[in-house]
Design a protein around this motif. Sequence first.
Motif, short mmCIF file in Angstrom:
data_model
loop_
_atom_site.label_atom_id
_atom_site.label_comp_id
_atom_site.label_asym_id
_atom_site.label_seq_id
_atom_site.Cartn_x
_atom_site.Cartn_y
_atom_site.Cartn_z
N PHE A 355 23.87 37.75 66.73
CA PHE A 355 25.73 38.13 66.62
C PHE A 355 25.35 39.55 66.83
O PHE A 355 26.36 39.95 66.15
CB PHE A 355 26.21 37.52 65.37
N LEU A 356 24.29 40.66 67.35
CA LEU A 356 24.65 41.45 67.86
C LEU A 356 25.63 41.76 69.05
O LEU A 356 25.53 40.87 69.73
CB LEU A 356 23.66 42.24 67.34
N GLU A 357 26.19 43.42 69.27
CA GLU A 357 26.99 43.19 70.57
C GLU A 357 26.42 43.93 71.27
O GLU A 357 25.88 45.13 70.18
CB GLU A 357 28.23 43.82 69.96
N GLY A 358 26.32 44.80 72.09
CA GLY A 358 25.60 45.61 72.62
C GLY A 358 24.59 46.26 72.69
O GLY A 358 23.38 45.49 72.93
N ASN A 359 24.55 48.16 72.02
CA ASN A 359 23.21 48.22 72.30
C ASN A 359 23.22 48.84 70.27
O ASN A 359 22.60 49.01 69.64
CB ASN A 359 22.66 49.60 71.99
N GLU A 360 23.86 47.45 69.65
CA GLU A 360 23.84 47.51 68.30
C GLU A 360 22.39 46.73 67.84
O GLU A 360 22.04 47.50 66.37
CB GLU A 360 24.67 46.39 67.80
N PHE A 361 21.74 46.49 68.43
CA PHE A 361 20.65 46.13 67.63
C PHE A 361 19.37 47.31 67.46
O PHE A 361 19.00 47.78 66.31
CB PHE A 361 19.56 45.02 68.88
N GLN A 362 19.73 48.34 68.88
CA GLN A 362 19.23 49.96 68.85
C GLN A 362 19.38 50.50 67.16
O GLN A 362 18.73 51.47 66.99
CB GLN A 362 19.34 50.45 69.82
N GLN A 363 20.50 50.18 67.63
CA GLN A 363 21.14 50.94 66.22
C GLN A 363 21.21 50.05 64.55
O GLN A 363 20.34 51.64 63.46
CB GLN A 363 23.13 50.76 65.91
N ILE A 364 21.04 49.43 64.68
CA ILE A 364 20.20 48.46 63.42
C ILE A 364 18.68 48.61 63.54
O ILE A 364 18.01 49.24 62.31
CB ILE A 364 19.64 46.64 63.39
N GLN A 365 18.06 49.28 64.43
CA GLN A 365 16.79 49.45 63.79
C GLN A 365 16.40 51.44 64.24
O GLN A 365 15.59 51.30 63.01
CB GLN A 365 16.15 49.37 65.33
N LYS A 366 17.45 52.33 64.32
CA LYS A 366 17.80 53.45 63.79
C LYS A 366 18.61 53.57 61.96
O LYS A 366 18.22 54.88 61.87
CB LYS A 366 18.38 53.77 64.29
N GLU A 367 18.65 51.89 61.75
CA GLU A 367 19.83 52.02 60.43
C GLU A 367 20.91 52.43 60.35
O GLU A 367 20.97 53.99 59.44
CB GLU A 367 18.38 52.67 59.42
#
Length: 493
Positions: A355-367
């Motif tokens: 349930f993430l949008e756009g590049n939010e997964f990359q943001q999560i990976q970078k905390e």
Amino acid sequence: MKLFLLLILLSLLNYSNAGEDFDVRKHLSTVTRYSAVKDIADSNFVPSDIPQGCVPIHLNLVARHGTRSPTKKRIRELDNLTVRLEVLLKDAEKQNLPLERVPSWLRGWQSPWKGRLKGGELISRGEDELYDLGIRIRERFPNLFSEEYHPDIYTIKATQVPRASASAVAFGMGLFSGNGSLGPGHHRAFAVTSESRASDILLRFYDCCENYKDFRQRQEPAVDKLKEPIFDEITFTLVKRYGLNFTRQDISSLWFLCKQEASLLDITNQACSLFSPSEVSLLEWTDDLEVFILKGYGKSLNYRMGVPLLEDVVQSMERAIEAKEGRAPGIFEKARLRFAHAETVVPFSCLLGLFLEGNEFQQIQKEQPLQLPPKPPQKRKWRGSIVAPFAGNNMLVLYSCPTQAKSTSKYFVQVLHNEHPIPMPGCDGSVFCPFEVFKAKIVAPHQKHDYDTVCNPKPDKMEQKPVSSKLLLMYQWLFSSGKAMATYFFLAE
């Protein structure tokens, strides 16, 4: 005068017609029952077929308990609402206000749970949800559930909270129905195990995490403050609409009543009818904000504390692979089935990156912190009714596949959310992810955070900023007209 009455009539007709195709039972955030949303899937995503020759060899289930009655605290709130509505009606009569605008059900209303001293238990509808889920899973994966029952082949775990263990029992009755000798239904006995609440870091990690409990206690008032403008706006509108001197607390209690009536009793023409579809959408959004901030992506602590559960899932898959390869003697576990709460399912979904949008997964990976879910009428993926309705669930199915020329992988993971295949951002949006990629891209980044390190209290090195200053940016964002561009600093790391 006639023209004025005609305009009022037309406005009422428009108000009524606006909700003709709107089913409030699908918009109750985490109070939504499973049957209302289980068939909803992302229409923009078409999952690929399982490659030929691939067979499921192991299944992990993390499920929320089924539909339950309101808790004791909430039952008292509804008892107080009964008294409050009587006061509002009497005040309106004293002031000679036009009571014809007041819905008739408000006169003499009594809470359906009046006099109840206990609450929170699984209701019969919740039992049906899990029983039917058990039957559907067996039918969907017949090869996995063809073995004679043994507790080491089909491991069933639940928290010590009665509604969770009752959900596990209802599920097991459906899963193994017809395979035993007990009674006319040919049921069979099966084991459900639980850890102590004080030490259950797999399914009640939030209860054992001191840093999280401290975070939640500090942030709950700020979250309530964040929701206030929406409630104030709707309070003002309903006072004008019905002529009763509602307060913000009245609207909050009536919204809660709406959710209970619609979800548990299928009553949508009382408390829910007080609100227009657009008002319901806003109230739903405030609930979704709370889930996002206090249980979901609002702060990485919310899901990092669930890493022991994710590791348990991976370990069960690794053992299944070892057994499949003949490297592990003994009984081959086919399924590990867990029953817990929204506070379990929501963080676990976040660990998977759903349930993430756009590049939010990359943001999560970078905390990095994420933006709040956009305000209606903007669309959003983060909906409590989908992420964690009653009986909401994540299934991780491990497949064994013949080695292809294009791939050296032999084992793959498929994630099903509420029984629908769902893309995994950590696997390039695929629903069928090589097991080694799943471990490297989705699981490993979380494993650098040890549970004890995440959850043990640490001395604050920085003075906390006043809540008002933290909320300033959020208020600006909350009422901005366009797409929210402000970064979510409210709960930043």
